[in-house]
Write a protein that holds these residues in place. Structure first.
Motif, PDB file in Angstrom:
ATOM      1  N   VAL A 229       1.838 -30.080  32.538  1.00 14.46           N
ATOM      2  CA  VAL A 229       1.591 -29.879  31.106  1.00 14.46           C
ATOM      3  C   VAL A 229       2.755 -29.150  30.452  1.00 14.46           C
ATOM      4  O   VAL A 229       3.154 -29.470  29.321  1.00 14.46           O
ATOM      5  CB  VAL A 229       0.289 -29.081  30.904  1.00 14.46           C
ATOM      6  N   PHE A 230       3.334 -28.194  31.151  1.00 16.23           N
ATOM      7  CA  PHE A 230       4.358 -27.351  30.548  1.00 16.23           C
ATOM      8  C   PHE A 230       5.667 -28.101  30.317  1.00 16.23           C
ATOM      9  O   PHE A 230       6.560 -27.583  29.645  1.00 16.23           O
ATOM     10  CB  PHE A 230       4.585 -26.105  31.392  1.00 16.23           C
ATOM     11  N   ILE A 231       5.789 -29.328  30.842  1.00 18.96           N
ATOM     12  CA  ILE A 231       6.955 -30.152  30.524  1.00 18.96           C
ATOM     13  C   ILE A 231       6.985 -30.518  29.041  1.00 18.96           C
ATOM     14  O   ILE A 231       8.025 -30.908  28.515  1.00 18.96           O
ATOM     15  CB  ILE A 231       6.991 -31.439  31.379  1.00 18.96           C
ATOM     16  N   TYR A 232       5.842 -30.382  28.347  1.00 15.80           N
ATOM     17  CA  TYR A 232       5.778 -30.658  26.912  1.00 15.80           C
ATOM     18  C   TYR A 232       5.617 -29.394  26.076  1.00 15.80           C
ATOM     19  O   TYR A 232       5.589 -29.462  24.855  1.00 15.80           O
ATOM     20  CB  TYR A 232       4.618 -31.612  26.613  1.00 15.80           C
ATOM     21  N   VAL A 233       5.514 -28.243  26.730  1.00 20.85           N
ATOM     22  CA  VAL A 233       5.284 -26.985  26.010  1.00 20.85           C
ATOM     23  C   VAL A 233       6.587 -26.212  25.816  1.00 20.85           C
ATOM     24  O   VAL A 233       6.857 -25.680  24.735  1.00 20.85           O
ATOM     25  CB  VAL A 233       4.250 -26.113  26.756  1.00 20.85           C
ATOM     26  N   GLY A 234       7.399 -26.143  26.853  1.00 23.96           N
ATOM     27  CA  GLY A 234       8.664 -25.405  26.751  1.00 23.96           C
ATOM     28  C   GLY A 234       8.461 -23.925  26.945  1.00 23.96           C
ATOM     29  O   GLY A 234       8.207 -23.443  28.052  1.00 23.96           O
ATOM     30  N   GLY A 235       8.561 -23.139  25.880  1.00 19.38           N
ATOM     31  CA  GLY A 235       8.396 -21.696  25.974  1.00 19.38           C
ATOM     32  C   GLY A 235       6.985 -21.320  26.386  1.00 19.38           C
ATOM     33  O   GLY A 235       6.013 -21.751  25.774  1.00 19.38           O
ATOM     34  N   LEU A 236       6.878 -20.508  27.424  1.00 20.44           N
ATOM     35  CA  LEU A 236       5.573 -20.196  28.007  1.00 20.44           C
ATOM     36  C   LEU A 236       5.064 -18.800  27.648  1.00 20.44           C
ATOM     37  O   LEU A 236       4.004 -18.400  28.129  1.00 20.44           O
ATOM     38  CB  LEU A 236       5.644 -20.319  29.535  1.00 20.44           C
ATOM     39  N   GLY A 237       5.796 -18.062  26.818  1.00 16.65           N
ATOM     40  CA  GLY A 237       5.423 -16.678  26.549  1.00 16.65           C
ATOM     41  C   GLY A 237       4.013 -16.514  26.026  1.00 16.65           C
ATOM     42  O   GLY A 237       3.216 -15.741  26.567  1.00 16.65           O
ATOM     43  N   ARG A 238       3.659 -17.222  24.944  1.00 20.39           N
ATOM     44  CA  ARG A 238       2.335 -17.056  24.346  1.00 20.39           C
ATOM     45  C   ARG A 238       1.232 -17.509  25.298  1.00 20.39           C
ATOM     46  O   ARG A 238       0.208 -16.828  25.460  1.00 20.39           O
ATOM     47  CB  ARG A 238       2.242 -17.846  23.042  1.00 20.39           C
ATOM     48  N   VAL A 239       1.437 -18.643  25.950  1.00 19.69           N
ATOM     49  CA  VAL A 239       0.414 -19.164  26.860  1.00 19.69           C
ATOM     50  C   VAL A 239       0.183 -18.195  28.014  1.00 19.69           C
ATOM     51  O   VAL A 239      -0.968 -17.920  28.395  1.00 19.69           O
ATOM     52  CB  VAL A 239       0.812 -20.554  27.385  1.00 19.69           C
ATOM     53  N   MET A 240       1.253 -17.644  28.581  1.00 20.54           N
ATOM     54  CA  MET A 240       1.094 -16.713  29.701  1.00 20.54           C
ATOM     55  C   MET A 240       0.428 -15.413  29.265  1.00 20.54           C
ATOM     56  O   MET A 240      -0.421 -14.859  29.982  1.00 20.54           O
ATOM     57  CB  MET A 240       2.458 -16.420  30.327  1.00 20.54           C
TER      58      MET A 240
END
Length: 322
Positions: A229-240
């Motif tokens: 999924v994260f291949i389409y999200v990019g920046g992971l700061g908010r999700v993490m």
């Protein structure tokens, strides 16, 4: 996994003659005649100047001409065409922002819009699982469950689980019998229809990951997973950060990423984000999560070549002893 969906913006200009010109332009481009495609797209726009899809197609044609000739005029024409498409399609259902970034204009983060992802996968839902499993030899959910099962003290049941970007439910199927409750989140209504039909989830929610996670209670999940999924999200700061908030003490996070060797975050030519180890370690630290494992893996194959990836497992620290 790089589907192309027919979006509502592409269906019709509202003028039959313009639509015919547009169809000719698409045919020219598919046959490698970029100059013919550009001419037909321009004829389309003379009839329907506010047809966003024709501007987008003109951008693709001019981009192809630039690659073939290195004439900078074609590059500038592509930038203008994509910019006009984005002005007419501000939610970016067509993916003009992504094309701009790929030809050197604009910020990498945010290049892939939620509207683009929604349109992309709505048109892909019915054949999604067959394409991933049969054509791309996709193994993400299986490898992720194995990595979670290898964690020291891993329980027989993972408890209350949230599946980010659940799609049609391949991750839910891999977790079958090992959850107390299973919630799936996805942007695509078409994907959620398929997931509901397969009865793999207790609850399905349509929406972008960040806002949906914002609405979940703190300390309400034992495990959060995200497969390819994260291949389409990019920046992971908010999700993490939000994931850490909703996890109970000692709760786990498991996800896959496409990997790149330089260590940071890049948007590749394949229109997917790739994450490096340094970036992943920094995101886990900033979210207050402990890194349990960071293992190399080939999640899928494309053109008969393994795509390098990582299987990542993080843990929320336990509650302090009284």
């Amino acid at each position: 996994m790089n589907p192309r969906a027919c979006t509502s913006l592409q269906n019709s200009s509202g003028d039959l003659l313009a639509d015919r010109r547009y169809a000719y332009a698409e045919a020219c481009l598919s046959e490698g005649d970029a100059e013919g495609a550009a001419e037909m797209a321009e004829q389309t726009l003379e009839i329907a100047p506010r047809y966003a899809a024709a501007w987008f197609l003109l951008g693709r044609a001019r981009e192809a001409r630039h690659l073939a000739t290195t004439d900078v005029a074609h590059h500038h024409a592509a930038l203008r065409a994509y910019g006009n498409a984005l002005d007419l399609d501000p939610h970016d259902e067509l993916g003009a922002r992504l094309r701009l970034v790929q030809i050197g204009e604009g910020a990498t983060l945010g290049a892939i819009s939620p509207a683009y992802i929604r349109a992309l996968f709505d048109g892909y839902a019915a054949r999604f699982e067959r394409h991933l499993v049969d054509d791309l030899h996709y193994r993400g959910p299986k490898l992720l469950v194995e990595a979670l099962g290898a964690v020291a003290g891993a329980p027989a049941s993972f408890g209350d689980v949230i599946d980010l970007g659940c799609g049609t439910g391949l991750m839910g199927e891999a977790l079958a019998g090992r959850t107390r409750s299973l919630m799936g989140i996805d942007l695509s209504p078409g994907m959620l229809v398929e997931a509901a039909r397969r009865k793999r989830y207790d609850r399905l929610v349509e929406g972008d990951l960040g806002p949906v996670l914002d609405g979940e209670p703190s300390g309400s999940a034992d495990l959060v997973v995200a497969a390819d999924v994260f291949i389409y999200v990019g920046g992971l700061g908010r999700v993490m950060t939000e994931t850490a908030r909703i996890l109970r003490p000692s709760g786990l996070v498991g996800f896959t990423v496409q990997w790149q060797a330089e260590g940071g975050l890049v948007l590749g030519a394949d229109a997917r984000y790739a994450h490096g180890d340094r970036y992943l370690r920094r995101m886990s630290d900033e979210a207050g999560l402990d890194l349990v494992s960071l293992d190399p893996a080939a999640i899928r194959r494309e053109r008969e070549i393994d795509v390098p990836g990582r299987i990542v497992v993080l843990r929320k620290p336990p509650s302090p002893a009284p």
